[in-house]
Design an enzyme around this catalytic site. Structure first.
Site, PDB file in Angstrom:
ATOM      1  N   ASP A  28       5.734  -2.273  -0.414  1.00  0.00           N
ATOM      2  CA  ASP A  28       5.400  -1.110   0.420  1.00  0.00           C
ATOM      3  C   ASP A  28       6.088  -1.194   1.782  1.00  0.00           C
ATOM      4  O   ASP A  28       5.438  -1.036   2.826  1.00  0.00           O
ATOM      5  CB  ASP A  28       3.887  -0.989   0.608  1.00  0.00           C
ATOM      6  CG  ASP A  28       3.106  -1.165  -0.676  1.00  0.00           C
ATOM      7  OD1 ASP A  28       3.554  -0.630  -1.698  1.00  0.00           O
ATOM      8  OD2 ASP A  28       2.056  -1.832  -0.645  1.00  0.00           O
ATOM      9  N   GLU A 210       1.440   9.008  -4.837  1.00  0.00           N
ATOM     10  CA  GLU A 210       1.055   8.202  -3.674  1.00  0.00           C
ATOM     11  C   GLU A 210       2.294   7.858  -2.850  1.00  0.00           C
ATOM     12  O   GLU A 210       3.415   8.254  -3.194  1.00  0.00           O
ATOM     13  CB  GLU A 210       0.348   6.917  -4.120  1.00  0.00           C
ATOM     14  CG  GLU A 210       1.220   5.975  -4.930  1.00  0.00           C
ATOM     15  CD  GLU A 210       0.481   4.739  -5.413  1.00  0.00           C
ATOM     16  OE1 GLU A 210      -0.765   4.728  -5.379  1.00  0.00           O
ATOM     17  OE2 GLU A 210       1.159   3.774  -5.834  1.00  0.00           O
ATOM     18  N   HIS A 274       7.247   3.301  -3.512  1.00  0.00           N
ATOM     19  CA  HIS A 274       6.628   3.232  -2.188  1.00  0.00           C
ATOM     20  C   HIS A 274       7.696   3.126  -1.102  1.00  0.00           C
ATOM     21  O   HIS A 274       7.814   2.135  -0.392  1.00  0.00           O
ATOM     22  CB  HIS A 274       5.631   2.097  -2.062  1.00  0.00           C
ATOM     23  CG  HIS A 274       4.662   2.367  -0.952  1.00  0.00           C
ATOM     24  ND1 HIS A 274       3.331   2.649  -1.172  1.00  0.00           N
ATOM     25  CD2 HIS A 274       4.849   2.475   0.377  1.00  0.00           C
ATOM     26  CE1 HIS A 274       2.738   2.895  -0.016  1.00  0.00           C
ATOM     27  NE2 HIS A 274       3.651   2.798   0.946  1.00  0.00           N
ATOM     28  N   ARG A 308       7.393  -8.089  -5.647  1.00  0.00           N
ATOM     29  CA  ARG A 308       7.992  -6.807  -5.300  1.00  0.00           C
ATOM     30  C   ARG A 308       8.715  -7.024  -3.966  1.00  0.00           C
ATOM     31  O   ARG A 308       8.092  -7.310  -2.952  1.00  0.00           O
ATOM     32  CB  ARG A 308       6.928  -5.710  -5.179  1.00  0.00           C
ATOM     33  CG  ARG A 308       6.270  -5.385  -6.513  1.00  0.00           C
ATOM     34  CD  ARG A 308       5.216  -4.310  -6.374  1.00  0.00           C
ATOM     35  NE  ARG A 308       4.074  -4.762  -5.562  1.00  0.00           N
ATOM     36  CZ  ARG A 308       3.092  -3.966  -5.168  1.00  0.00           C
ATOM     37  NH1 ARG A 308       3.101  -2.685  -5.472  1.00  0.00           N
ATOM     38  NH2 ARG A 308       2.093  -4.462  -4.460  1.00  0.00           N
TER      39      ARG A 308
END
Length: 337
Positions: A28, A210, A274, A308
């Site tokens: 993110d 999102e 994201h 990630r």
């Protein structure tokens, strides 16, 4: 930047190159380039227990930049677990970090019970000074909510986020909403639903919209968002509005029918999403900031997998003024995790 004409299409060759991943084990990712010349970086940490900041003069230096923990989760109560997706913004001379947090699941018995919160710092350097909790962003209903971002346009401050509303879509875990803000921690207008998961690539395993992000360019406002489960199905969609339209009118926004950025099996990059946006060091190119994994064999819940990594792509621009994000590039940085 070099322009090559071929078969009536324009290809833009970037002069800026980046080694991916730019920061290891940070999901993110958010990168903000400030007027002081520094890039400020924040992201979800693997333990989901704190918020950290680092800064550097170049994107390549972010990986090894000194990291400062500016806030830690509470021992109990509403901000005691699963600290997700911090974003740093500079608004009216002060720094703000928006993030999502949940109460302890051992107490509530609920895993995903997030709400959105904001911190404020009036120091010149956000790695210094005091971060003050301004509280929860109240949207009008108390369902699962996360992934807030803000942007200014025509003298107004807007808030865009993801929230669950089973009345809008019974199967959805989160939809995308927008509202005008009274100040950086208070909404002024009622939330307006802009997008809900409905297309086949938005509902893989989970019905999700999102992680909204805003890019303004060429008379348009582009709102990207992430869709589906956070494994290799995760991908990026996009809404587009004219810069002179009423941004609080859902009909001003047009959804792209296909994802604009998705898994590249050829380049071994899975579940890109994201995202955010920043600019190159010389200011000439817009950059896509995102995370992805370089393997698919996950053990357990994808959210428990720490690999990630934060990544960068140079955005190309089509003749019609819309962005071309291309495909996730292969890893070029050697690293061990």
């Amino acid at each position: 930047m070099i322009f090559i004409k071929q078969q009536e299409e324009v290809y833009i060759m970037s002069k800026n190159k980046y080694n991916n991943p730019i920061v290891i084990q940070r999901a993110d990712p958010c990168i903000y380039k400030h007027i002081d010349g520094y890039y400020y970086f924040t992201a979800s940490v693997p333990a989901f227990d704190s918020i950290e900041l680092r800064r550097a003069k170049t994107i390549a230096e972010l990986q090894d930049a000194e990291t400062t923990t500016i806030w830690e989760k509470h021992e109990e109560g509403e901000m005691s677990e699963l600290i997700w997706a911090p974003e740093i913004h500079y608004i009216n001379g002060k720094w703000y970090i928006y993030f999502a947090a949940a109460p302890n699941r051992e107490v509530t018995g609920i895993t995903f019970n997030h709400h959105m919160y904001v911190l404020e710092n009036d120091s010149e350097n956000p790695l210094e000074g005091n971060w003050v909790e301004k509280g929860q962003i109240k949207t009008g209903w108390e369902s699962f909510s996360l992934d807030a971002t803000t942007f200014e346009h025509n003298g107004k401050l807007y808030y865009v986020w993801a929230q669950e509303d089973r009345e809008a879509e019974p199967n959805s875990h989160s939809n995308i909403y927008i509202a005008e803000m009274e100040n950086p921690w208070t909404l002024k207008s009622k939330p307006v639903l802009l997008s809900k998961p409905e297309l086949d690539w938005e509902i893989k395993l989970y019905w999700v919209n999102e992680g909204p992000a805003i890019l303004k360019k060429n008379g348009k406002i582009f709102l990207t968002y992430s869709a589906s489960a956070t494994d290799e199905n995760y991908c990026i969609g996009m809404l587009t509005a004219d810069e002179n339209s009423d941004l609080l009118n859902a009909s001003s926004w047009k959804k792209s029918e296909q994802p604009v950025f998705k898994t590249s099996y050829e380049n071994h990059q899975y579940g890109p999403g994201h995202n955010g946006f920043t600019v190159s060091e010389d200011g000439t190119e817009d950059l896509l900031v995102y995370h992805s994994r370089n393997y698919t064999e996950l053990k357990g819940d994808p959210l428990s997998d720490p690999n990630r990594h934060a990544r960068i792509e140079v955005i190309k621009w089509k003749e019609d003024g819309t962005p071309d994000f291309g495909v996730p590039s292969p890893d070029t940085r050697e690293f061990e995790v």
